[in-house]
Write a protein that holds these residues in place. Sequence first.
Motif, PDB file in Angstrom:
ATOM      1  N   ILE A  70       0.829  -1.209   0.000  1.00 53.68           N
ATOM      2  CA  ILE A  70       0.000   0.000   0.000  1.00 53.68           C
ATOM      3  C   ILE A  70       0.861   1.256   0.000  1.00 53.68           C
ATOM      4  CG2 ILE A  70      -1.658   1.338   1.367  1.00 53.68           C
ATOM      5  CD1 ILE A  70      -2.903  -1.321   2.229  1.00 53.68           C
ATOM      6  N   ARG A  78       3.490   1.846  -1.478  1.00 52.97           N
ATOM      7  CA  ARG A  78       4.076   2.112  -2.795  1.00 52.97           C
ATOM      8  C   ARG A  78       3.039   2.451  -3.857  1.00 52.97           C
ATOM      9  NH1 ARG A  78       8.710  -2.707  -3.027  1.00 52.97           N
ATOM     10  NH2 ARG A  78       9.288  -2.595  -0.803  1.00 52.97           N
ATOM     11  N   ARG A  79       1.771   2.382  -3.491  1.00 54.28           N
ATOM     12  CA  ARG A  79       0.717   2.704  -4.450  1.00 54.28           C
ATOM     13  C   ARG A  79       0.838   4.169  -4.880  1.00 54.28           C
ATOM     14  NH1 ARG A  79      -4.100  -1.118  -4.636  1.00 54.28           N
ATOM     15  NH2 ARG A  79      -5.289   0.733  -5.195  1.00 54.28           N
ATOM     16  N   GLU A 134      -1.380   6.361  -5.857  1.00 52.00           N
ATOM     17  CA  GLU A 134      -2.376   7.255  -5.282  1.00 52.00           C
ATOM     18  C   GLU A 134      -2.120   7.531  -3.804  1.00 52.00           C
ATOM     19  OE1 GLU A 134      -4.539   3.185  -5.227  1.00 52.00           O
ATOM     20  OE2 GLU A 134      -2.774   4.133  -6.140  1.00 52.00           O
ATOM     21  N   LEU A 193      -9.075   2.133   0.893  1.00 51.20           N
ATOM     22  CA  LEU A 193      -8.286   0.911   0.755  1.00 51.20           C
ATOM     23  C   LEU A 193      -8.415   0.140   2.063  1.00 51.20           C
ATOM     24  CD1 LEU A 193      -5.032   2.340  -0.898  1.00 51.20           C
ATOM     25  CD2 LEU A 193      -7.093   1.470  -2.021  1.00 51.20           C
ATOM     26  N   MET A 249       1.001  -6.657  -6.299  1.00 50.69           N
ATOM     27  CA  MET A 249       1.261  -5.224  -6.370  1.00 50.69           C
ATOM     28  C   MET A 249       2.753  -4.922  -6.250  1.00 50.69           C
ATOM     29  SD  MET A 249      -1.970  -4.108  -3.970  1.00 50.69           S
ATOM     30  CE  MET A 249      -1.212  -2.590  -3.424  1.00 50.69           C
TER      31      MET A 249
END
Length: 284
Positions: free
Chosen positions: A26, A28-29, A31, A152, A203
């Motif tokens: 998460i 590194r996402r 958004e 998320l 991911m």
Amino acid sequence: HEVKNLKRVQIFLSVNAAKWLIAEAISRRPEVQTALENGTLILKGGTTTSCLSAILTGSHLRLCGRVTCRGAVANLKESSNPHTVLLSRQGIRSLDGLERDAFLKFGPECVLVTGANLIDCSGGAALLAGSPGGGSYGAALSAIETEGIRVLIAAGTEKLTSGNISSAVALSQRKHVSASHGMACGLLPLAGEVITELDAISMLAPVKSVLIGKGGIQGAEGGSLIQVWGADRDVDAIWTLAGQCSTRPLGGCEESLLECRPGASGCREHLSCVYRGQHAHGYA
């Protein structure tokens, strides 16, 4: 033939290691990084979101409710660390008690990361609520949906039910439970993108993975046995990260890891708890 030539490894992730792997993914996402840069990233406290906070800021969040071997319990005492926070490159700002007002100020540019206590195969998720109405966060949930905030939901496969969330929400309740291991809880439904350890792996690297075993003994309870295959470099990256996650501590600021005991401040709100000595019908 191509599949046979791909590198394949088998990893084990304890529940805690999976939390760190999910948090790494998460963090590194794109958004999430954009929201962090713009000061529109909100974390709702929990063990997995605390791991994310530690990755992004170096600071853990305060835990409130949690499930331990005693059942659904709370923290023993308050901590100076916040539970729900607004993050930016400049640091952390507490939103405790102010969640609804904060959520109403934001819209689709905002990203909220929360945990869940239950997920289903259809992408449904829910949070346990042991306080009336789920406390200030429960009162703010409607604002998340009406304002279009992106959600998320960080939750490992140990939270997976063979049933469905809507049924569990409809059938559960806080009140009129004769006795409970810890506080009696209802469920708050969550709408958003559920991210498990399997999602996290895909991911983090362009690899394939399959869950081949769950649970175990001697600390492996709830853990995941996973096979991962792909290009050497990508598989090696997941192997290394899985090993690193396996050495990390439990998420949550240290003070809030202490769980409640009879006479704690939250006892007055927690219904049916057998540990208070006020249980009915001889339950103990």
